[in-house]
Design a protein around this motif. Sequence first.
Motif, mmCIF file in Angstrom:
data_model
loop_
_atom_site.group_PDB
_atom_site.id
_atom_site.type_symbol
_atom_site.label_atom_id
_atom_site.label_comp_id
_atom_site.label_asym_id
_atom_site.label_seq_id
_atom_site.Cartn_x
_atom_site.Cartn_y
_atom_site.Cartn_z
ATOM 1 N N PHE A 1 0.823 -1.215 0.000
ATOM 2 C CA PHE A 1 0.000 0.000 0.000
ATOM 3 C C PHE A 1 0.856 1.264 0.000
ATOM 4 O O PHE A 1 0.436 2.284 -0.552
ATOM 5 C CB PHE A 1 -1.008 -0.018 1.156
ATOM 6 C CG PHE A 1 -2.139 -1.017 0.948
ATOM 7 C CD1 PHE A 1 -2.300 -1.696 -0.250
ATOM 8 C CD2 PHE A 1 -3.066 -1.262 1.962
ATOM 9 C CE1 PHE A 1 -3.328 -2.607 -0.448
ATOM 10 C CE2 PHE A 1 -4.111 -2.167 1.775
ATOM 11 C CZ PHE A 1 -4.235 -2.845 0.568
ATOM 12 N N ILE B 1 1.402 1.715 -3.590
ATOM 13 C CA ILE B 1 0.213 2.268 -4.254
ATOM 14 C C ILE B 1 0.112 3.768 -3.971
ATOM 15 O O ILE B 1 -0.117 4.571 -4.877
ATOM 16 C CB ILE B 1 -1.060 1.513 -3.808
ATOM 17 C CG1 ILE B 1 -1.094 0.122 -4.471
ATOM 18 C CG2 ILE B 1 -2.326 2.311 -4.158
ATOM 19 C CD1 ILE B 1 -2.282 -0.748 -4.093
ATOM 20 N N PHE C 1 -8.781 3.774 -2.705
ATOM 21 C CA PHE C 1 -8.793 3.108 -4.015
ATOM 22 C C PHE C 1 -9.648 1.853 -3.926
ATOM 23 O O PHE C 1 -9.867 1.298 -2.844
ATOM 24 C CB PHE C 1 -7.358 2.770 -4.474
ATOM 25 C CG PHE C 1 -6.511 2.097 -3.429
ATOM 26 C CD1 PHE C 1 -6.521 0.724 -3.300
ATOM 27 C CD2 PHE C 1 -5.725 2.850 -2.559
ATOM 28 C CE1 PHE C 1 -5.761 0.091 -2.337
ATOM 29 C CE2 PHE C 1 -4.956 2.228 -1.576
ATOM 30 C CZ PHE C 1 -4.968 0.841 -1.468
ATOM 31 N N LEU C 2 -10.125 1.411 -5.090
ATOM 32 C CA LEU C 2 -10.979 0.222 -5.128
ATOM 33 C C LEU C 2 -10.196 -1.019 -4.721
ATOM 34 O O LEU C 2 -9.049 -1.209 -5.159
ATOM 35 C CB LEU C 2 -11.552 0.011 -6.531
ATOM 36 C CG LEU C 2 -12.534 1.054 -7.045
ATOM 37 C CD1 LEU C 2 -13.088 0.614 -8.396
ATOM 38 C CD2 LEU C 2 -13.675 1.281 -6.056
ATOM 39 N N ILE D 1 -9.065 -4.689 -4.995
ATOM 40 C CA ILE D 1 -8.876 -5.476 -6.222
ATOM 41 C C ILE D 1 -9.757 -6.733 -6.251
ATOM 42 O O ILE D 1 -10.035 -7.284 -7.311
ATOM 43 C CB ILE D 1 -7.377 -5.846 -6.380
ATOM 44 C CG1 ILE D 1 -7.014 -6.071 -7.838
ATOM 45 C CG2 ILE D 1 -6.995 -7.046 -5.501
ATOM 46 C CD1 ILE D 1 -5.521 -6.080 -8.093
ATOM 47 N N HIS E 1 -16.489 -1.707 -3.226
ATOM 48 C CA HIS E 1 -15.631 -1.978 -2.061
ATOM 49 C C HIS E 1 -14.326 -1.196 -2.204
ATOM 50 O O HIS E 1 -13.581 -1.372 -3.164
ATOM 51 C CB HIS E 1 -15.373 -3.484 -2.001
ATOM 52 C CG HIS E 1 -14.509 -3.937 -0.867
ATOM 53 N ND1 HIS E 1 -14.263 -5.265 -0.632
ATOM 54 C CD2 HIS E 1 -13.838 -3.271 0.101
ATOM 55 C CE1 HIS E 1 -13.486 -5.402 0.430
ATOM 56 N NE2 HIS E 1 -13.197 -4.193 0.886
ATOM 57 N N SER F 1 -9.176 -4.467 9.946
ATOM 58 C CA SER F 1 -8.619 -5.637 10.622
ATOM 59 C C SER F 1 -7.210 -5.318 11.117
ATOM 60 O O SER F 1 -6.393 -4.797 10.363
ATOM 61 C CB SER F 1 -8.554 -6.822 9.657
ATOM 62 O OG SER F 1 -9.822 -7.060 9.098
ATOM 63 N N GLN G 1 -6.132 -9.782 8.995
ATOM 64 C CA GLN G 1 -5.375 -8.787 8.231
ATOM 65 C C GLN G 1 -4.373 -9.483 7.312
ATOM 66 O O GLN G 1 -3.669 -10.411 7.734
ATOM 67 C CB GLN G 1 -4.630 -7.839 9.187
ATOM 68 C CG GLN G 1 -3.973 -6.672 8.467
ATOM 69 C CD GLN G 1 -3.291 -5.678 9.422
ATOM 70 O OE1 GLN G 1 -3.164 -5.958 10.617
ATOM 71 N NE2 GLN G 1 -2.862 -4.555 8.896
ATOM 72 N N VAL H 1 -2.801 -7.383 4.539
ATOM 73 C CA VAL H 1 -1.866 -6.340 4.114
ATOM 74 C C VAL H 1 -1.587 -5.478 5.343
ATOM 75 O O VAL H 1 -2.506 -4.890 5.927
ATOM 76 C CB VAL H 1 -2.457 -5.485 2.967
ATOM 77 C CG1 VAL H 1 -1.498 -4.366 2.600
ATOM 78 C CG2 VAL H 1 -2.749 -6.360 1.748
ATOM 79 N N HIS I 1 -5.655 -0.090 6.823
ATOM 80 C CA HIS I 1 -6.671 0.246 5.820
ATOM 81 C C HIS I 1 -8.048 0.029 6.415
ATOM 82 O O HIS I 1 -8.260 -0.884 7.210
ATOM 83 C CB HIS I 1 -6.500 -0.563 4.535
ATOM 84 C CG HIS I 1 -6.360 -2.032 4.752
ATOM 85 N ND1 HIS I 1 -5.193 -2.620 5.170
ATOM 86 C CD2 HIS I 1 -7.256 -3.041 4.635
ATOM 87 C CE1 HIS I 1 -5.364 -3.924 5.278
ATOM 88 N NE2 HIS I 1 -6.615 -4.204 4.978
ATOM 89 N N HIS J 1 -11.844 -0.800 5.290
ATOM 90 C CA HIS J 1 -12.692 -1.266 4.194
ATOM 91 C C HIS J 1 -14.007 -0.489 4.249
ATOM 92 O O HIS J 1 -14.653 -0.450 5.302
ATOM 93 C CB HIS J 1 -13.051 -2.748 4.357
ATOM 94 C CG HIS J 1 -11.882 -3.692 4.316
ATOM 95 N ND1 HIS J 1 -11.559 -4.406 3.192
ATOM 96 C CD2 HIS J 1 -10.980 -4.051 5.262
ATOM 97 C CE1 HIS J 1 -10.501 -5.179 3.446
ATOM 98 N NE2 HIS J 1 -10.133 -4.986 4.705
HETATM 99 P P1 5GP Z 1 -7.149 -7.235 4.812
HETATM 100 O O1 5GP Z 1 -7.498 -8.684 4.673
HETATM 101 O O2 5GP Z 1 -5.688 -7.013 5.117
HETATM 102 O O3 5GP Z 1 -8.065 -6.486 5.766
HETATM 103 O O4 5GP Z 1 -7.479 -6.588 3.405
HETATM 104 C C1 5GP Z 1 -6.558 -6.492 2.373
HETATM 105 C C2 5GP Z 1 -7.343 -6.133 1.140
HETATM 106 O O5 5GP Z 1 -6.449 -5.658 0.166
HETATM 107 C C3 5GP Z 1 -8.092 -7.329 0.532
HETATM 108 O O6 5GP Z 1 -9.496 -7.057 0.511
HETATM 109 C C4 5GP Z 1 -7.497 -7.450 -0.865
HETATM 110 O O7 5GP Z 1 -8.456 -7.782 -1.850
HETATM 111 C C5 5GP Z 1 -6.899 -6.075 -1.100
HETATM 112 N N1 5GP Z 1 -5.727 -6.064 -1.962
HETATM 113 C C6 5GP Z 1 -4.672 -6.923 -1.910
HETATM 114 N N2 5GP Z 1 -3.774 -6.608 -2.848
HETATM 115 C C7 5GP Z 1 -4.259 -5.524 -3.515
HETATM 116 C C8 5GP Z 1 -3.761 -4.736 -4.617
HETATM 117 O O8 5GP Z 1 -2.685 -4.957 -5.166
HETATM 118 N N3 5GP Z 1 -4.549 -3.705 -5.020
HETATM 119 C C9 5GP Z 1 -5.747 -3.425 -4.447
HETATM 120 N N4 5GP Z 1 -6.438 -2.394 -4.943
HETATM 121 N N5 5GP Z 1 -6.242 -4.139 -3.408
HETATM 122 C C10 5GP Z 1 -5.501 -5.181 -2.948
#
Ligand code: 5GP
Length: 133
Positions: A5, A8, A27-28, A30, A37, A84, A91, A93, A97, A99
Amino acid sequence: MECLFCRIVAGEIPARQVYADEHAVAFLDINPWHVGHTLVVPRRHVDDLLGKPEALTEIAPAISAVSRLLVDRLAADGLNLLSSSGISAGQEVFHLHVHLVPRYAHRPGLRELMVKEQGIDLDRVHHQIVGEH
Ligand code: 5GP
Ligand code: ZN
Protein backbone atom coordinates in the motif's frame (compact mmCIF):
# COMPACT_ATOMS: atom_id res chain seq x y z
CA MET A 1 9.86 -0.05 -0.52
CA GLU A 2 8.35 -3.39 0.49
CA CYS A 3 4.85 -2.42 1.57
CA LEU A 4 2.20 -2.89 -1.11
CA PHE A 5 0.00 0.00 0.00
CA CYS A 6 2.98 2.36 0.43
CA ARG A 7 3.79 1.56 -3.19
CA ILE A 8 0.21 2.27 -4.25
CA VAL A 9 0.28 5.59 -2.35
CA ALA A 10 3.58 6.45 -4.08
CA GLY A 11 2.06 5.63 -7.49
CA GLU A 12 4.54 2.78 -8.10
CA ILE A 13 1.73 0.24 -8.39
CA PRO A 14 -1.45 1.18 -10.25
CA ALA A 15 -4.73 1.38 -8.36
CA ARG A 16 -8.18 2.70 -9.16
CA GLN A 17 -7.98 5.75 -6.93
CA VAL A 18 -11.29 7.36 -5.97
CA TYR A 19 -10.14 10.00 -3.48
CA ALA A 20 -7.01 11.60 -2.04
CA ASP A 21 -6.25 14.29 0.52
CA GLU A 22 -3.27 15.42 2.59
CA HIS A 23 -3.35 12.39 4.89
CA ALA A 24 -5.16 9.61 3.05
CA VAL A 25 -5.69 7.85 -0.26
CA ALA A 26 -8.66 5.67 -1.21
CA PHE A 27 -8.79 3.11 -4.01
CA LEU A 28 -10.98 0.22 -5.13
CA ASP A 29 -10.23 -3.15 -3.55
CA ILE A 30 -8.88 -5.48 -6.22
CA ASN A 31 -11.02 -8.37 -4.96
CA PRO A 32 -14.28 -6.75 -3.83
CA TRP A 33 -16.94 -8.11 -1.48
CA HIS A 34 -19.50 -5.95 -3.26
CA VAL A 35 -19.65 -3.31 -5.98
CA GLY A 36 -17.64 -0.28 -4.84
CA HIS A 37 -15.63 -1.98 -2.06
CA THR A 38 -12.97 0.63 -1.31
CA LEU A 39 -9.90 0.82 0.92
CA VAL A 40 -8.96 4.03 2.73
CA VAL A 41 -5.30 4.13 3.81
CA PRO A 42 -3.10 6.71 5.51
CA ARG A 43 -0.36 8.15 3.28
CA ARG A 44 2.25 7.40 5.94
CA HIS A 45 3.04 3.79 6.79
CA VAL A 46 1.17 2.54 9.84
CA ASP A 47 0.95 -1.24 10.40
CA ASP A 48 -2.51 -1.31 11.93
CA LEU A 49 -4.92 0.45 14.28
CA LEU A 50 -3.62 -1.29 17.39
CA GLY A 51 -0.11 0.01 16.77
CA LYS A 52 -1.17 3.60 16.08
CA PRO A 53 -4.80 4.22 17.08
CA GLU A 54 -4.38 7.96 16.48
CA ALA A 55 -3.94 7.29 12.76
CA LEU A 56 -7.70 6.81 12.58
CA THR A 57 -8.14 10.54 13.27
CA GLU A 58 -5.92 11.37 10.29
CA ILE A 59 -7.98 9.33 7.89
CA ALA A 60 -11.39 10.14 9.41
CA PRO A 61 -12.18 12.98 6.95
CA ALA A 62 -11.34 10.65 4.06
CA ILE A 63 -13.55 7.90 5.49
CA SER A 64 -16.46 10.34 5.73
CA ALA A 65 -15.93 11.78 2.27
CA VAL A 66 -15.49 8.42 0.56
CA SER A 67 -18.52 6.92 2.32
CA ARG A 68 -20.67 9.76 0.98
CA LEU A 69 -19.11 9.51 -2.48
CA LEU A 70 -19.70 5.76 -2.78
CA VAL A 71 -23.27 5.80 -1.54
CA ASP A 72 -24.18 8.76 -3.77
CA ARG A 73 -22.45 7.65 -6.95
CA LEU A 74 -23.32 3.96 -6.72
CA ALA A 75 -26.83 4.50 -5.36
CA ALA A 76 -26.06 2.16 -2.46
CA ASP A 77 -28.65 1.54 0.25
CA GLY A 78 -26.12 1.18 3.09
CA LEU A 79 -22.45 0.80 3.92
CA ASN A 80 -20.22 -1.37 6.13
CA LEU A 81 -16.96 -0.09 7.62
CA LEU A 82 -14.29 -2.54 8.81
CA SER A 83 -10.61 -2.53 9.71
CA SER A 84 -8.62 -5.64 10.62
CA SER A 85 -5.61 -5.45 12.97
CA GLY A 86 -3.40 -8.52 13.16
CA ILE A 87 -3.31 -11.95 11.58
CA SER A 88 -5.97 -13.24 14.00
CA ALA A 89 -8.33 -10.56 12.74
CA GLY A 90 -7.72 -11.62 9.15
CA GLN A 91 -5.38 -8.79 8.23
CA GLU A 92 -3.42 -9.65 5.10
CA VAL A 93 -1.87 -6.34 4.11
CA PHE A 94 0.03 -4.76 7.00
CA HIS A 95 -0.54 -1.14 6.13
CA LEU A 96 -3.56 0.22 7.98
CA HIS A 97 -6.67 0.25 5.82
CA VAL A 98 -10.36 0.73 6.40
CA HIS A 99 -12.69 -1.27 4.19
CA LEU A 100 -15.74 0.67 3.02
CA VAL A 101 -18.27 -1.74 1.56
CA PRO A 102 -21.37 -0.25 -0.09
CA ARG A 103 -24.42 -2.44 0.47
CA TYR A 104 -27.44 -2.98 -1.73
CA ALA A 105 -30.99 -3.91 -0.84
CA HIS A 106 -30.94 -6.97 -3.08
CA ARG A 107 -27.89 -8.33 -1.15
CA PRO A 108 -28.65 -7.24 2.40
CA GLY A 109 -27.17 -7.99 5.80
CA LEU A 110 -23.85 -8.21 7.57
CA ARG A 111 -24.51 -11.95 8.05
CA GLU A 112 -23.62 -12.34 4.43
CA LEU A 113 -20.09 -11.12 5.22
CA MET A 114 -19.52 -12.65 8.66
CA VAL A 115 -20.31 -15.82 10.59
CA LYS A 116 -21.40 -15.28 14.22
CA GLU A 117 -19.83 -17.33 17.02
CA GLN A 118 -22.32 -19.15 19.26
CA GLY A 119 -22.21 -19.64 23.06
CA ILE A 120 -20.30 -16.52 24.11
CA ASP A 121 -20.88 -15.57 27.79
CA LEU A 122 -21.73 -11.89 27.44
CA ASP A 123 -21.70 -11.20 31.22
CA ARG A 124 -18.19 -12.63 31.55
CA VAL A 125 -16.91 -10.63 28.62
CA HIS A 126 -18.54 -7.48 29.95
CA HIS A 127 -16.89 -8.00 33.35
CA GLN A 128 -13.51 -8.64 31.71
CA ILE A 129 -13.76 -5.30 29.93
CA VAL A 130 -15.19 -3.00 32.61
CA GLY A 131 -14.77 -4.97 35.90
CA GLU A 132 -12.11 -4.44 38.61
CA HIS A 133 -8.68 -5.97 37.97
P1 5GP B 1 -7.15 -7.24 4.81
O1 5GP B 1 -7.50 -8.68 4.67
O2 5GP B 1 -5.69 -7.01 5.12
O3 5GP B 1 -8.07 -6.49 5.77
O4 5GP B 1 -7.48 -6.59 3.41
C1 5GP B 1 -6.56 -6.49 2.37
C2 5GP B 1 -7.34 -6.13 1.14
O5 5GP B 1 -6.45 -5.66 0.17
C3 5GP B 1 -8.09 -7.33 0.53
O6 5GP B 1 -9.50 -7.06 0.51
C4 5GP B 1 -7.50 -7.45 -0.87
O7 5GP B 1 -8.46 -7.78 -1.85
C5 5GP B 1 -6.90 -6.07 -1.10
N1 5GP B 1 -5.73 -6.06 -1.96
C6 5GP B 1 -4.67 -6.92 -1.91
N2 5GP B 1 -3.77 -6.61 -2.85
C7 5GP B 1 -4.26 -5.52 -3.52
C8 5GP B 1 -3.76 -4.74 -4.62
O8 5GP B 1 -2.69 -4.96 -5.17
N3 5GP B 1 -4.55 -3.70 -5.02
C9 5GP B 1 -5.75 -3.42 -4.45
N4 5GP B 1 -6.44 -2.39 -4.94
N5 5GP B 1 -6.24 -4.14 -3.41
C10 5GP B 1 -5.50 -5.18 -2.95
ZN1 ZN C 1 2.93 0.87 3.99
